[in-house]
Scaffold this active site. Structure first.
Site, short mmCIF file in Angstrom:
data_model
loop_
_atom_site.label_atom_id
_atom_site.label_comp_id
_atom_site.label_asym_id
_atom_site.label_seq_id
_atom_site.Cartn_x
_atom_site.Cartn_y
_atom_site.Cartn_z
N TYR A 153 97.74 20.31 86.46
CA TYR A 153 98.64 19.16 86.51
C TYR A 153 99.90 19.49 87.30
O TYR A 153 100.18 20.67 87.56
CB TYR A 153 99.01 18.70 85.08
CG TYR A 153 100.04 19.57 84.40
CD1 TYR A 153 99.72 20.84 83.93
CD2 TYR A 153 101.37 19.14 84.26
CE1 TYR A 153 100.68 21.64 83.33
CE2 TYR A 153 102.33 19.94 83.65
CZ TYR A 153 101.97 21.19 83.19
OH TYR A 153 102.92 21.99 82.62
N ARG A 170 101.00 23.58 95.63
CA ARG A 170 100.72 24.41 94.45
C ARG A 170 99.44 23.92 93.75
O ARG A 170 98.60 24.73 93.32
CB ARG A 170 101.90 24.38 93.48
CG ARG A 170 101.67 25.19 92.21
CD ARG A 170 102.90 25.30 91.35
NE ARG A 170 103.31 24.02 90.79
CZ ARG A 170 104.44 23.84 90.11
NH1 ARG A 170 105.26 24.84 89.88
NH2 ARG A 170 104.74 22.64 89.64
N ARG A 189 77.90 20.14 77.27
CA ARG A 189 79.01 21.09 77.22
C ARG A 189 78.48 22.51 77.46
O ARG A 189 77.53 22.93 76.81
CB ARG A 189 79.68 21.02 75.84
CG ARG A 189 80.88 21.94 75.71
CD ARG A 189 81.49 21.87 74.31
NE ARG A 189 82.59 22.81 74.20
CZ ARG A 189 82.46 24.12 73.98
NH1 ARG A 189 81.26 24.65 73.82
NH2 ARG A 189 83.52 24.90 73.91
N HIS A 191 80.03 26.54 79.24
CA HIS A 191 81.20 27.15 79.87
C HIS A 191 81.11 27.20 81.40
O HIS A 191 82.11 27.05 82.08
CB HIS A 191 81.41 28.58 79.34
CG HIS A 191 81.98 28.61 77.96
ND1 HIS A 191 81.35 28.02 76.88
CD2 HIS A 191 83.14 29.13 77.48
CE1 HIS A 191 82.08 28.20 75.80
NE2 HIS A 191 83.19 28.86 76.14
N LYS A 212 98.77 26.45 86.98
CA LYS A 212 99.41 25.37 86.21
C LYS A 212 98.35 24.55 85.48
O LYS A 212 98.08 23.38 85.80
CB LYS A 212 100.27 24.49 87.12
CG LYS A 212 101.26 23.61 86.34
CD LYS A 212 102.34 23.07 87.23
CE LYS A 212 103.20 22.01 86.56
NZ LYS A 212 103.99 22.48 85.42
N GLU A 229 109.65 34.34 82.18
CA GLU A 229 110.02 32.93 82.33
C GLU A 229 110.29 32.38 80.94
O GLU A 229 110.54 33.14 80.00
CB GLU A 229 108.94 32.15 83.09
CG GLU A 229 107.61 32.05 82.39
CD GLU A 229 106.64 31.06 83.05
OE1 GLU A 229 107.05 30.23 83.88
OE2 GLU A 229 105.44 31.10 82.70
C1 PLP Z 1 105.83 27.59 82.01
C2 PLP Z 1 106.63 26.91 83.07
N1 PLP Z 1 107.37 27.66 83.88
C3 PLP Z 1 108.14 27.09 84.84
C4 PLP Z 1 108.17 25.71 85.02
C5 PLP Z 1 109.03 25.10 86.09
O1 PLP Z 1 108.23 24.64 87.17
P1 PLP Z 1 108.72 23.47 88.12
O2 PLP Z 1 110.05 23.89 88.65
O3 PLP Z 1 107.67 23.43 89.17
O4 PLP Z 1 108.79 22.23 87.31
C6 PLP Z 1 107.39 24.89 84.19
C7 PLP Z 1 107.39 23.43 84.36
O5 PLP Z 1 106.55 22.73 83.87
C8 PLP Z 1 106.59 25.50 83.20
O6 PLP Z 1 105.84 24.77 82.36
#
Ligand code: PLP
Length: 286
Positions: free
Chosen positions: A32, A51, A100, A102, A150, A183
């Site tokens: 997403y 991305r 279903r 994997h 993501k 992060e």
């Molecule tokens: C785990 C994580 N790190 C960093 C970010 C920041 O990413 P962005 O600047 O692309 O929104 C997000 C945003 O959803 C996130 O979920």
């Protein structure tokens, strides 16, 4: 009427339906993006799609819209809304399967593509008085080893974020097993020590945030601070003058306390103000 996009069709949200055999539902097998837009202007649209495409290539998901098609889809969804400031949520999953299992299904299975928009607040003006700072807590990162993807499989992030909320805090900063800050549960982290800004280098432990990318680029060009992509440890974090978190929906937010201990003098700092001014002035160039 506000429209959403699902698999080639624009329709009312209540008319958009997805099969329970979608691998996004069964496995969290999808990706997403959230792209902010203000008065019809996107921030980082191409960077977000880039991305997404990197993630899709990593997962072997093909047959998704081109950049131009994404632009047309997203523009039409935005235009169907009356609000001027909107976040766009884009999701792609591997699609619907008969059984279903994997293993990735055959390439004949088409990905599910979904876009909707939701109102977001007007961007804050770059002033200390219009900013609500964050108080955060810390945890050891319990997520998987591919935080650079993501994925919609966000349960690890959800649990870390919820932990923060239960501590009456706004975000949870995450440390790896070596005690380095990577992060946060929903954002990237910047640490200001003197005249140097640190943020963790991109690897499998963190999302390559688009806001991180834009802010780093602006800080490099600005040259007020030295910028080093290096993770800080707990001692360095404790000695920091300022800490900021970044994400598309929250832009750049100052953190004034970590685990109940003030950051620096426990107030919003001048470094944040400088960085947020740079971001506010420069964000539409991305
Ligand atoms: C785990 C994580 N790190 C960093 C970010 C920041 O990413 P962005 O600047 O692309 O929104 C997000 C945003 O959803 C996130 O979920």
């Amino acid at each position: 009427m506000a429209l959403v996009y699902l698999n080639g069709q624009f329709c009312a949200p209540e008319q958009a339906a997805i099969s329970p055999m979608d691998r996004g539902f069964l496995f969290g097998d999808g990706l997403y993006e959230v792209v902010p837009s203000y008065n019809g202007q996107f921030v980082g649209f191409t960077l977000h799609i880039h991305r997404l495409n990197n993630g899709l290539a990593e997962l072997n998901i093909a047959g998704t819209p081109t950049l131009e098609e994404w632009q047309n889809i997203c523009r039409r969804v935005l235009d169907s809304h009356e609000e001027t400031n909107l976040g766009l949520y884009i999701q792609v999953t591997r699609g619907v399967v008969a059984q279903r299992g994997h293993a990735y299904p055959s390439a004949t299975v088409k990905p599910t593509v979904f876009v909707y928009a939701f109102p977001i607040p007007t961007p804050r003006s770059a002033e200390i008085t219009s900013c609500t700072p964050y108080r955060v807590v810390t945890q050891q990162d319990q997520r998987w080893q591919r935080c650079d993807v993501k994925t919609t499989s966000l349960l690890g992030n959800v649990m870390h974020y919820q932990h923060g909320r239960e501590q009456h805090s706004d975000e949870t900063l995450l440390f790896n097993p070596r005690g380095q800050l990577t992060e946060a549960s929903t954002s990237n982290v910047f640490v200001l020590c003197g005249e140097t800004v640190y943020t963790a280098p991109l690897d499998n432990q963190l999302l390559p945030g688009i806001t991180r990318h834009i802010l780093l680029d602006l800080l490099h060009a600005d040259k007020k601070f030295k910028v080093i992509e290096q993770a800080v440890d707990k001692a360095q974090l404790a000695a920091a003058d300022e800490v900021w978190i970044t994400s598309s929906s929250r832009e750049v937010v100052p953190v004034i306390s970590i685990d109940g201990v003030p950051v620096g003098c426990g107030e919003i700092g001048p470094g944040w103000l400088h960085a947020f001014k740079l971001y506010s002035q420069g964000k539409f160039n991305y």
